[in-house]
Every structure is written in C-alpha cells, then in structure tokens.
Enzyme design. Structure first.
Site, PDB file in Angstrom:
ATOM      1  N   HIS A 107      -9.311  -5.626  -2.526  1.00 34.25           N
ATOM      2  CA  HIS A 107     -10.207  -5.655  -1.367  1.00 34.25           C
ATOM      3  C   HIS A 107     -11.654  -5.794  -1.829  1.00 34.25           C
ATOM      4  CE1 HIS A 107      -6.680  -4.017   0.776  1.00 34.25           C
ATOM      5  NE2 HIS A 107      -7.234  -4.539   1.847  1.00 34.25           N
ATOM      6  N   HIS A 108     -12.540  -5.963  -0.877  1.00 32.08           N
ATOM      7  CA  HIS A 108     -13.972  -6.115  -1.135  1.00 32.08           C
ATOM      8  C   HIS A 108     -14.564  -4.848  -1.763  1.00 32.08           C
ATOM      9  CE1 HIS A 108     -14.629  -3.613   2.463  1.00 32.08           C
ATOM     10  NE2 HIS A 108     -13.620  -4.312   2.981  1.00 32.08           N
ATOM     11  N   THR A 110      -8.014   3.007   9.045  1.00 31.38           N
ATOM     12  CA  THR A 110      -7.120   3.343   7.932  1.00 31.38           C
ATOM     13  C   THR A 110      -7.533   4.655   7.259  1.00 31.38           C
ATOM     14  OG1 THR A 110      -8.451   2.047   6.370  1.00 31.38           O
ATOM     15  CG2 THR A 110      -6.645   0.918   7.485  1.00 31.38           C
ATOM     16  N   LYS A 167     -15.045  -1.348   0.278  1.00 31.31           N
ATOM     17  CA  LYS A 167     -13.939  -0.534   0.788  1.00 31.31           C
ATOM     18  C   LYS A 167     -13.918   0.812   0.088  1.00 31.31           C
ATOM     19  CE  LYS A 167      -8.972  -0.696   1.827  1.00 31.31           C
ATOM     20  NZ  LYS A 167      -9.154  -0.396   3.261  1.00 31.31           N
ATOM     21  N   ASN A 187      -1.896  -1.705   9.062  1.00 29.38           N
ATOM     22  CA  ASN A 187      -2.412  -3.068   8.974  1.00 29.38           C
ATOM     23  C   ASN A 187      -2.060  -3.803  10.257  1.00 29.38           C
ATOM     24  OD1 ASN A 187      -2.592  -5.983   8.261  1.00 29.38           O
ATOM     25  ND2 ASN A 187      -3.025  -5.189   6.224  1.00 29.38           N
ATOM     26  N   MET A 188      -3.050  -4.470  10.869  1.00 32.95           N
ATOM     27  CA  MET A 188      -2.844  -5.141  12.147  1.00 32.95           C
ATOM     28  C   MET A 188      -2.422  -6.604  11.986  1.00 32.95           C
ATOM     29  SD  MET A 188      -3.504  -2.506  13.892  1.00 32.95           S
ATOM     30  CE  MET A 188      -3.261  -3.197  15.525  1.00 32.95           C
ATOM     31  N   GLY A 226      -4.318   1.450   2.893  1.00 34.52           N
ATOM     32  CA  GLY A 226      -3.262   1.920   3.788  1.00 34.52           C
ATOM     33  C   GLY A 226      -2.077   0.975   3.782  1.00 34.52           C
ATOM     34  N   SER A 255      -1.055   1.471  13.251  1.00 39.63           N
ATOM     35  CA  SER A 255      -0.518   0.717  12.132  1.00 39.63           C
ATOM     36  C   SER A 255      -1.507   0.738  10.976  1.00 39.63           C
ATOM     37  CB  SER A 255      -0.240  -0.733  12.545  1.00 39.63           C
ATOM     38  OG  SER A 255       0.209  -1.498  11.445  1.00 39.63           O
TER      39      SER A 255
END
Length: 247
Positions: free
Chosen positions: A137-138, A83, A141, A107-108, A147, A105
């Site tokens: 998020h954690h 990302t 990151k 995000n997968m 993204g 992408s």
C-alpha cells in the site's frame, strides 16, 4: 439515494464524491465543521439536521463507534468501509446489526472479494503447498498488515486450521516450518493496494493476485453496498452478500 458520508474530507471521502452517479451526498462528518463542494460538514454528529437514506463510513477506527451510535440513533442503514477496527467495536457492530442493516467488510472491492471466494477452493485443492501473503500500500497507510490481508488469511485458515501467521523472519535462524503462513508488508509511494497469495509446492508455484490501480474501486463498492442495504432488514452483511454470491 441520499447519503451521509463519514470521513468526507479524507482521501476516500473525496474519491466517493468523485464516483457519484445518481446518488447524492447531503452532508458529511469530519474533525470540524466546514464545507466540501458545497456540502455541509459536521464536527459533531449531534448537530446533523439533514435527512438521509444511508450512512457510508470512510473515517478511521477511532470514529467508527461514534458513527455506529449515530446510525442507531437515526435507525439508518450503515456501510462500514473503515479498516483496522478493534475487536471491541466489531462486537458493537454485531450487536447493532440486530437493530439496523449493516455491511461491514475489510475490503469493498468486487475483485478482492472474488479472490477471497476463489481462495477457499484453492486451499482445499493445494492442501500440502506452502502459503504466503504479500500486500503493498501507499506510504501514508497506518495499519499493517492490511485488513484485506487479514481477511485472506482468515479464509485460508478456515480451510487449513493448522496454519499460523508469521509476520517477521528477521530473527528466525531456522528453516520454514510446515504450518507457517508468512505475511509480508510493503509501504511505498502511492500504491493504491496490491495483494498476492502464493501457493508453493514441489517444482511449481500458483499465485493469485489483485492490484488496485485507483481507490475508486473501493468507493464504487461502498456505493453498491449502500444500494443493497436499502432493500434489507436488520442484519450484518458483507460484500459477498452484496454481490449475491453463494460461497
């Protein structure tokens, strides 16, 4: 399916290794030579000698251009799951897709891409509603906003072009403007990923939300994308193509 895994020593690299079923990771790359679970790890792409069917990139934005050149050199399909990639590298990806098949992408996750499709329909039905995006998020990151949040915003904007993103209202001493779309970010603990889109109208609120309880969903999505590429010719694809969704 024989995989070369870029970013094999990272958290997503380990997650993908744990998610393997009939697939095999024959080698990988990281910042230096070594070994992971008996798999050869290379510090330099030029040193790779193993044969493989597809490349999965879970590295970082500073490595992706080298991964792209590696894929072009070997004429191998490439899944880019990294990302925060720069616009310059995105253009390189588009150019490379004329020679090799690529899935790229933000995000997968299957669920996130399902939400992205639903969003396109919701925006049209709730055209006069205020829209806000919240993502979490954690605490490790680096990029912000995610993204995925950017992907969701672009989908919304495609259907309401007058909207513009607002990332910080701290210094704003005025009421919310009609065409604002606020994007709020949370970084805490070990949150794997949470994305929420809020549509707020007069006396009602509609919220669509996705929560990742494990990073395995991204690894499984990348493996699904890799299998998809084995059947494709040159071209640039995303997860909606992988899911065979007519959006």
């Amino acid at each position: 399916m024989k995989i070369f895994l870029s970013g094999i020593t990272g958290s997503m690299g380990h997650c993908l290794l744990d998610s393997l079923e009939a697939e095999t990771v024959v080698a990988g790359s990281a910042g230096r030579n070594g070994e992971v679970d008996g798999i050869k790890v290379y510090g330099y792409f030029d040193d790779v000698v193993e044969d493989f069917d597809v490349i999965i990139d879970f590295s970082n934005k500073f490595v992706t251009k080298d991964v792209l050149e590696f894929a072009l050199k070997h004429k191998k399909p490439l899944v880019i799951a990294t990302t925060d990639i720069s616009e310059e590298v995105v253009k390189d990806i588009e150019a490379a897709s004329k020679e090799i098949p690529i899935v790229y992408s933000h995000n997968m996750s299957v669920g996130v891409n399902a939400i992205d499709i639903i969003l396109g329909k919701l925006v049209k039905m709730l055209e006069n509603y205020d829209v806000e995006i919240i993502e979490a998020h954690h605490n490790q990151k680096i990029d912000s906003p995610s993204g995925t949040a950017k992907m969701l915003f672009e989908t919304i904007k495609e259907n309401r072009q007058e909207l513009y993103p607002v990332y910080d209202r701290v210094d704003s001493r005025e009421k919310r403007q009609k065409n604002e779309l606020g994007i709020s970010v949370i970084r805490a603990g070990t949150i794997a990923g949470m994305h929420s889109v809020i549509f707020a109208g007069m006396d009602e609120l509609v919220e669509i939300k996705h929560t990742a309880t494990s990073k395995r969903i991204f690894a499984k999505g990348a493996l699904k994308a890799a299998k998809f590429l084995l059947t494709k010719e040159n071209g640039l694809y995303d997860m909606k193509d992988v899911l065979n969704v007519d959006n």
